[in-house]
Write a protein that holds these residues in place. Structure first.
Motif, PDB file in Angstrom:
ATOM      1  N   ASP A  87       2.503  11.066  -3.276  1.00  0.00           N
ATOM      2  CA  ASP A  87       3.165   9.972  -2.542  1.00  0.00           C
ATOM      3  C   ASP A  87       2.134   8.957  -2.071  1.00  0.00           C
ATOM      4  O   ASP A  87       2.318   7.748  -2.170  1.00  0.00           O
ATOM      5  N   ARG A  88       1.051   9.476  -1.527  1.00  0.00           N
ATOM      6  CA  ARG A  88       0.003   8.590  -0.984  1.00  0.00           C
ATOM      7  C   ARG A  88      -0.692   7.808  -2.084  1.00  0.00           C
ATOM      8  O   ARG A  88      -0.886   6.605  -1.981  1.00  0.00           O
ATOM      9  N   VAL A  89      -1.063   8.531  -3.140  1.00  0.00           N
ATOM     10  CA  VAL A  89      -1.818   7.881  -4.212  1.00  0.00           C
ATOM     11  C   VAL A  89      -0.955   6.792  -4.863  1.00  0.00           C
ATOM     12  O   VAL A  89      -1.435   5.694  -5.128  1.00  0.00           O
ATOM     13  N   ALA A  90       0.328   7.112  -5.083  1.00  0.00           N
ATOM     14  CA  ALA A  90       1.232   6.112  -5.667  1.00  0.00           C
ATOM     15  C   ALA A  90       1.278   4.863  -4.785  1.00  0.00           C
ATOM     16  O   ALA A  90       1.234   3.737  -5.274  1.00  0.00           O
ATOM     17  N   LYS A  91       1.336   5.071  -3.483  1.00  0.00           N
ATOM     18  CA  LYS A  91       1.417   3.935  -2.545  1.00  0.00           C
ATOM     19  C   LYS A  91       0.117   3.111  -2.585  1.00  0.00           C
ATOM     20  O   LYS A  91       0.159   1.880  -2.619  1.00  0.00           O
ATOM     21  N   VAL A  92      -0.999   3.805  -2.607  1.00  0.00           N
ATOM     22  CA  VAL A  92      -2.289   3.095  -2.605  1.00  0.00           C
ATOM     23  C   VAL A  92      -2.427   2.245  -3.870  1.00  0.00           C
ATOM     24  O   VAL A  92      -2.859   1.088  -3.813  1.00  0.00           O
ATOM     25  N   ASN A  98      -3.110  -5.550  -1.879  1.00  0.00           N
ATOM     26  CA  ASN A  98      -2.907  -5.864  -0.454  1.00  0.00           C
ATOM     27  C   ASN A  98      -2.639  -4.570   0.311  1.00  0.00           C
ATOM     28  O   ASN A  98      -1.519  -4.314   0.739  1.00  0.00           O
ATOM     29  N   PRO A  99      -3.675  -3.737   0.475  1.00  0.00           N
ATOM     30  CA  PRO A  99      -3.434  -2.390   1.046  1.00  0.00           C
ATOM     31  C   PRO A  99      -2.994  -2.410   2.500  1.00  0.00           C
ATOM     32  O   PRO A  99      -3.409  -3.282   3.273  1.00  0.00           O
ATOM     33  N   THR A 100      -2.144  -1.440   2.829  1.00  0.00           N
ATOM     34  CA  THR A 100      -1.760  -1.274   4.236  1.00  0.00           C
ATOM     35  C   THR A 100      -2.337   0.028   4.787  1.00  0.00           C
ATOM     36  O   THR A 100      -2.379   0.218   5.989  1.00  0.00           O
ATOM     37  N   MET A 101      -2.773   0.904   3.880  1.00  0.00           N
ATOM     38  CA  MET A 101      -3.304   2.184   4.328  1.00  0.00           C
ATOM     39  C   MET A 101      -4.822   2.091   4.455  1.00  0.00           C
ATOM     40  O   MET A 101      -5.477   1.409   3.651  1.00  0.00           O
ATOM     41  N   VAL A 277      -9.707   3.528   1.781  1.00  0.00           N
ATOM     42  CA  VAL A 277      -9.066   2.638   0.811  1.00  0.00           C
ATOM     43  C   VAL A 277      -9.894   1.360   0.687  1.00  0.00           C
ATOM     44  O   VAL A 277     -10.346   0.802   1.691  1.00  0.00           O
ATOM     45  N   ASN A 278     -10.096   0.932  -0.547  1.00  0.00           N
ATOM     46  CA  ASN A 278     -10.844  -0.310  -0.759  1.00  0.00           C
ATOM     47  C   ASN A 278     -10.121  -1.488  -0.098  1.00  0.00           C
ATOM     48  O   ASN A 278      -8.906  -1.602  -0.232  1.00  0.00           O
ATOM     49  N   ASN A 279     -10.863  -2.319   0.592  1.00  0.00           N
ATOM     50  CA  ASN A 279     -10.306  -3.459   1.351  1.00  0.00           C
ATOM     51  C   ASN A 279      -9.321  -2.993   2.415  1.00  0.00           C
ATOM     52  O   ASN A 279      -8.305  -3.663   2.675  1.00  0.00           O
ATOM     53  N   ALA A 280      -9.610  -1.843   3.010  1.00  0.00           N
ATOM     54  CA  ALA A 280      -8.745  -1.326   4.091  1.00  0.00           C
ATOM     55  C   ALA A 280      -8.648  -2.366   5.210  1.00  0.00           C
ATOM     56  O   ALA A 280      -9.662  -2.966   5.583  1.00  0.00           O
TER      57      ALA A 280
END
Lengths: 360, 290
Positions: A87-92, A98-101, A277-280
């Motif tokens: 779930d997390r990897v799919a979201k990332v 434009n990451p939110t995590m 996460v890159n560009n967190a």
């Protein structure tokens, strides 16, 4: 005028004294290691909310107990996104532009892939000083968070002594060996074992699938250990490949189940990892979180509460605690380490599993 | 003045239209494009036009089996739900208003908890030593425990229970709207209760039954939680397969193609079911008039 000057002087002195008294007190309040205290010292997260994707249960509780109060003490907030690695990897990946995590916890295969593809930061001691303290094996493509070993959870009455992997293929156990749902670290590890027993390894699905199919019918594809141990208790299942850490929790609570570290070809090591996460959006908070998460304090909590093998070489466990986890680099290196083959070929592997194993 | 009156409804609708476009239409268009992209590795696809996802979908009978299983389970589940929900709805529709409201709320109550809680409850009951096997064994109805989990029967039980409220609510409304004097008139003219039911009640309740069946059928087709939990990874249906492909495997182009084709099937099914129902309704009314 003289009185006013005296008051002013007194006031200034009091202010200076209070500052001098307050500073050492703040430093003395820092219960973390030196590097963590340095990161936290004077940190002000400006009321921002960082997002951490992580598993629920005891892992979440440990973070709520140790790390979140510290983030909040520095004017920050934490939102926990609970769920599984996929779930997390799919979201990332979906949000990669434009990451939110800020932090995503994954397994070592997903972290290696994510770093290679630029969705996670390359780990470094410059960013997270605790990285320097990790065992070398925990530094491979990840901020290694914990070790666990895939072995056999079994019903003691069903086996004479500790079972080894080949024992599960004996005719008397046919139809009584359960598996966790696929894909997942446990089931992929078990497929790897089938590959080894058929003369290959984790890169030989043509050998592994027919070998695994010999165990059919699979009585249960479990999503949680409650299901597994309930059926094991009743005798419908006698053994399954699971990780030692989670099984140990049940054993300590008195469940009628034992755990074996098989020898042929061996137990499989897995490592949960922390990824920035890159560009967190809140990278400073992510770094503080990562530093605390890898610190000996949190690692010890994991080792004692859910039997996760520590990755930080600075943590020294007493003999009893050490005996219940994968402890130290030597032990971690003695176990089989899978390659990223399964992750790299997941679509083909899942397709084959659906057709050749899952369907009766 | 007239110009303002024409513009006002458009302005009032604008927020809803914008939300609809951004939340539904835009992702849908993206899904169409994505279904023609090339899958490279998990969660990574290349934006080049290819038909490979559709070729894979149409050339492999495994995927057709998933569609067929989903469709078959949905039809059976909808029919059983209809048969069970009809008498319940009929009974509730005849209750006095206060009691009717209370019982309707009770019927709808499981929906508030969501599918997950219901499926977890069923999972515990369907386990080899769960309540269902325990009761059947103790009553001597079965000699050996039955397997429900990981079977289509188990999934069907879960689906039927989940969707009884969805079927009942439009039925209760439809049955409640039937004028009770029609029944009295039918009986006073010598019609038996069975004839009254088939010639008065059933035709008049068809709009509610159709709404309930369409809603239930569509909900069955797209169900994910119940088949995933009660199917235990052994029974793949549309929802569980798309989740596996999109989230666990990360093959977004193929899961898009798989979903879009299923959407097309659903559209055709909805159109056909609506057409068949209208035909049945017409024939019933014609029969009654004759």
């Amino acid at each position: 005028m003289k009185k006013f000057s005296m008051f002013l002087l007194l006031f200034v002195l009091l202010c200076v004294a209070s500052t001098v008294i307050a500073s050492p007190a703040e430093a003395a309040d820092c219960n973390w290691d030196e590097a963590t205290c340095e990161i936290l010292d004077g940190a002000d997260f400006g009321g921002r909310t960082m997002v951490v994707g992580v598993w629920g249960g005891t892992i979440e509780e440990i973070y709520r107990k140790y790390i979140i109060p510290e983030i909040e003490a520095h004017n920050g907030k934490v939102e926990m996104l609970l769920g599984g690695t996929s779930d997390r990897v799919a979201k990332v990946y979906a949000e990669r532009e434009n990451p939110t995590m800020d932090i995503a916890y994954t397994n070592m295969f997903e972290s290696a892939k994510g770093i290679k593809e630029g969705v996670f930061e390359v780990p470094s001691a410059d960013a997270v000083p605790a990285y320097a303290d990790l065992y070398d094996v925990a530094k491979i493509d990840a901020y290694g968070m914990s070790f666990a070993a895939l072995g056999i959870a079994y019903k003691p009455e069903a086996f004479e002594g500790e079972p080894d992997w080949p024992d599960l293929w004996k005719p008397e156990y046919k139809g009584k060996i359960a598996m966790s749902t696929f894909p997942g670290s446990d089931s992929e590890g078990f497929l790897t074992i089938a590959g080894y027993l058929a003369g290959g390894d984790d890169t030989t699905p043509d050998l592994a699938f027919p070998k695994l199919a010999e165990l059919k019918p699979i009585p249960l594809f479990f999503a949680n250990l409650d299901e597994l141990f309930m059926m094991m208790d009743k005798g419908d299942v006698v053994a399954a490949a699971v990780f030692d850490s989670y099984t140990r929790t049940y054993i300590e609570q008195g469940a009628n189940v034992k755990f074996s570290y098989p020898k042929t070809p061996g137990a499989i090591v897995t490592m949960d990892t922390l990824c920035i996460v890159n560009n967190a959006p809140n990278r400073d908070m992510a770094i503080a979180w990562a530093q605390m998460s890898l610190s000996p304090i949190v690692q010890e909590a994991f080792a004692r509460e859910i039997y996760f093998g520590p990755t930080n070489s600075k943590l020294v466990l007493d003999e009893e605690a050490a005996s219940k986890v994968i402890y130290g680099e030597e032990q971690a290196n003695s176990l089989i380490r899978m390659s990223t083959y399964m992750t790299d070929h997941r679509d083909e592997i899942v397709e084959r599993f659906n057709r050749e194993i899952a369907e009766d | 003045m007239e110009r303002r009156s024409k513009i006002t409804p458009i302005l009032l609708l604008a927020p809803a239209i914008l939300i609809f476009v951004f939340i539904f239409v835009a992702p849908f268009i993206y899904l169409i494009f994505q279904s023609f992209w090339h899958y490279e590795t998990s969660y990574v696809s290349k934006q080049v036009f290819t038909l490979e996802n559709y070729i894979k979908l149409f050339s492999d009978p495994y995927y057709w089996r998933i569609y067929w299983r989903t469709f078959r389970l949905s039809v059976i589940s909808t029919l059983i739900t209809m048969i069970l929900a009809y008498p319940i709805s009929r009974m509730i529709s005849r209750m006095p208003p206060g009691k009717k409201g209370l019982v309707t709320t009770l019927i709808a109550l499981p929906m508030i908890g969501g599918g997950m809680i219901q499926a977890m409850g069923w999972m515990t009951m369907m386990m080899p030593y769960g309540a269902i096997n325990g009761i059947l064994l103790s009553l001597g109805i079965i000699k050996e425990k039955m397997t429900f989990l990981g079977t289509e029967t188990g999934i069907l039980i879960g689906l039927v229970q989940s969707f009884i409220p969805l079927m009942s609510l439009p039925l209760i409304a439809s049955l409640g709207a039937i004028d009770p004097t029609l029944e009295d008139a039918s009986k006073s003219l010598g019609a038996s209760p069975l004839r009254t039911f088939f010639e008065i009640i059933l035709p008049l309740s068809i709009p509610g039954a159709v709404s309930g069946m369409v809603l239930t059928f569509m909900a069955n087709l797209t169900m994910y939680v119940t088949p995933s939990i009660l199917g235990q990874g052994k029974i793949q249906v549309f929802g569980s397969f798309v989740y596996q492909q999109a989230i666990s495997v990360g093959n977004w182009p193929f899961s898009s193609a798989f979903s879009l084709f299923f959407l097309l099937i659903m559209g055709v099914t909805a159109f056909l079911s609506s057409w068949i129902t209208k035909s049945i309704q017409k024939s019933i009314y014609k029969g009654n008039e004759a």
